[in-house]
Design an enzyme around this catalytic site. Structure first.
Site, PDB file in Angstrom:
ATOM      1  N   ARG A  78      93.484  24.646  84.064  1.00  0.00           N
ATOM      2  CA  ARG A  78      93.887  25.547  82.970  1.00  0.00           C
ATOM      3  C   ARG A  78      94.481  26.852  83.505  1.00  0.00           C
ATOM      4  O   ARG A  78      95.430  27.401  82.939  1.00  0.00           O
ATOM      5  CB  ARG A  78      92.645  25.810  82.101  1.00  0.00           C
ATOM      6  CG  ARG A  78      92.914  26.580  80.860  1.00  0.00           C
ATOM      7  CD  ARG A  78      91.738  26.549  79.902  1.00  0.00           C
ATOM      8  NE  ARG A  78      92.025  27.423  78.764  1.00  0.00           N
ATOM      9  CZ  ARG A  78      91.575  28.663  78.661  1.00  0.00           C
ATOM     10  NH1 ARG A  78      90.807  29.174  79.595  1.00  0.00           N
ATOM     11  NH2 ARG A  78      91.901  29.399  77.611  1.00  0.00           N
ATOM     12  N   ASN A 120     100.064  36.213  66.586  1.00  0.00           N
ATOM     13  CA  ASN A 120      99.814  34.827  66.189  1.00  0.00           C
ATOM     14  C   ASN A 120      99.816  34.733  64.672  1.00  0.00           C
ATOM     15  O   ASN A 120      99.439  35.684  63.985  1.00  0.00           O
ATOM     16  CB  ASN A 120      98.433  34.396  66.720  1.00  0.00           C
ATOM     17  CG  ASN A 120      98.066  32.990  66.321  1.00  0.00           C
ATOM     18  OD1 ASN A 120      98.872  32.055  66.441  1.00  0.00           O
ATOM     19  ND2 ASN A 120      96.847  32.798  65.833  1.00  0.00           N
ATOM     20  N   THR A 121     100.242  33.577  64.170  1.00  0.00           N
ATOM     21  CA  THR A 121     100.055  33.314  62.745  1.00  0.00           C
ATOM     22  C   THR A 121      98.973  32.260  62.580  1.00  0.00           C
ATOM     23  O   THR A 121      98.962  31.250  63.287  1.00  0.00           O
ATOM     24  CB  THR A 121     101.366  32.880  62.053  1.00  0.00           C
ATOM     25  OG1 THR A 121     101.064  32.527  60.701  1.00  0.00           O
ATOM     26  CG2 THR A 121     102.026  31.698  62.738  1.00  0.00           C
ATOM     27  N   HIS A 122      98.048  32.537  61.648  1.00  0.00           N
ATOM     28  CA  HIS A 122      96.900  31.645  61.434  1.00  0.00           C
ATOM     29  C   HIS A 122      96.841  31.272  59.954  1.00  0.00           C
ATOM     30  O   HIS A 122      96.960  32.153  59.091  1.00  0.00           O
ATOM     31  CB  HIS A 122      95.607  32.349  61.865  1.00  0.00           C
ATOM     32  CG  HIS A 122      94.399  31.489  61.661  1.00  0.00           C
ATOM     33  ND1 HIS A 122      94.109  30.426  62.486  1.00  0.00           N
ATOM     34  CD2 HIS A 122      93.439  31.507  60.708  1.00  0.00           C
ATOM     35  CE1 HIS A 122      93.005  29.833  62.056  1.00  0.00           C
ATOM     36  NE2 HIS A 122      92.583  30.470  60.985  1.00  0.00           N
ATOM     37  N   ASP A 158      91.376  33.773  67.470  1.00  0.00           N
ATOM     38  CA  ASP A 158      91.802  34.330  66.180  1.00  0.00           C
ATOM     39  C   ASP A 158      91.003  35.576  65.796  1.00  0.00           C
ATOM     40  O   ASP A 158      90.719  35.808  64.612  1.00  0.00           O
ATOM     41  CB  ASP A 158      91.685  33.257  65.073  1.00  0.00           C
ATOM     42  CG  ASP A 158      92.545  32.040  65.369  1.00  0.00           C
ATOM     43  OD1 ASP A 158      93.639  32.204  65.940  1.00  0.00           O
ATOM     44  OD2 ASP A 158      92.118  30.919  65.037  1.00  0.00           O
TER      45      ASP A 158
HETATM   46  C1  GRF Z   1     100.977  26.650  60.887  1.00  0.00           C
HETATM   47  O1  GRF Z   1     100.306  26.615  59.663  1.00  0.00           O
HETATM   48  C2  GRF Z   1     100.200  27.416  61.921  1.00  0.00           C
HETATM   49  O2  GRF Z   1      99.589  28.549  61.440  1.00  0.00           O
HETATM   50  C3  GRF Z   1      99.190  26.365  62.293  1.00  0.00           C
HETATM   51  O3  GRF Z   1      99.946  25.186  62.422  1.00  0.00           O
HETATM   52  C4  GRF Z   1     101.059  25.272  61.531  1.00  0.00           C
HETATM   53  C5  GRF Z   1     102.305  25.075  62.338  1.00  0.00           C
HETATM   54  O4  GRF Z   1     103.380  24.768  61.527  1.00  0.00           O
HETATM   55  N1  GRF Z   1      98.438  26.732  63.448  1.00  0.00           N
HETATM   56  P1  GRF Z   1     104.874  24.667  62.099  1.00  0.00           P
HETATM   57  O5  GRF Z   1     104.834  23.875  63.399  1.00  0.00           O
HETATM   58  O6  GRF Z   1     105.388  26.064  62.292  1.00  0.00           O
HETATM   59  O7  GRF Z   1     105.621  23.918  61.015  1.00  0.00           O
END
Ligand code: GRF
Length: 213
Positions: A78, A120-122, A158
């Protein structure tokens, strides 16, 4: 590791974004739609995936954006993979690294290379339902409202300071797929808007509180 499909250093002006994605890349697609407008203020200059067959890499190629896969299986451990990933990202000289559906935990050594510059988007309203199954966990808990969060990445899962959130109602009859699709609609808008504002206005972080501008 594959070689980048395009020129690795896009000289375009503006704030430089490198997007990390593991999946289909609909969030990446939304950023790619926004970045051609000079007023957006930021440009995706590179896309990096842990999966050589990720749809996100195809989207990057179609958009003429340099892309590279850095698969963990090609590294002994890793730590070595994190170092290889960091090198692949650094080639693009990013101002911000955007995790858009990147389904791996980054080591502190990776984050130290881009201090405070990884977001990051969660797909849940953090701090509720962190981790890889945020949509499933929210549904199983029985919440009536969930949503999505853009946050600065720290060493936890997160747990970093929250930059922006949007709420999405849970509807009767929702399953994980239908709920995730609705969250992703909100998520794409929130990510594009938030990353654009971070790029144009700057982001301040004071402990757990963040402010734009
Ligand atoms: C998103 O909802 C992200 O937050 C989650 O996986 C999804 C990815 O979607 N972790 P995409 O690959 O951008 O369509």
């Amino acid at each position: 590791m594959q070689t980048p499909s395009g020129h690795p250093v896009d000289p375009a002006p503006g704030v430089r974004l490198v997007v990390l994605a593991s999946g289909g890349g609909s969030n990446l697609a939304a950023l790619l739609s926004a970045h051609d407008d000079a007023a957006y203020g930021a440009r995706v200059v590179g896309v990096v995936s842990d999966k050589p067959d990720a749809g996100a890499l195809d989207l990057a190629r179609d958009a003429g954006v340099a892309s590279v896969a850095v698969a963990p299986g090609e590294f002994p451990d890793r730590g070595a993979w994190n170092a290889g990933l960091a090198e692949a990202v650094e080639v693009f000289r990013p101002d911000w690294v955007v995790l858009a559906g990147f389904m791996r935990i980054l080591a502190p050594e990776f984050l130290a290379r881009f201090p405070g510059r990884v977001v990051n988007t969660h797909p849940a309203l953090l701090p509720s339902f962190p981790g890889a199954h945020g949509v499933r966990d929210a549904l199983a808990y029985g919440v009536r409202v969930t949503g999505c969060t853009v946050h600065v990445v720290d060493d936890g899962v997160d747990t970093g300071p929250i930059v922006a959130q949007a709420a999405v109602p849970v509807l009767d009859g929702d399953d994980e797929a239908s709920l995730h699709e609705r969250i992703k609609v909100a998520e794409r808008s929130l990510l594009v808007e938030t990353v654009g504002r971070v790029a144009r206005e700057g982001l301040r972080v004071d402990g757990r509180r963040t402010s734009l501008g």
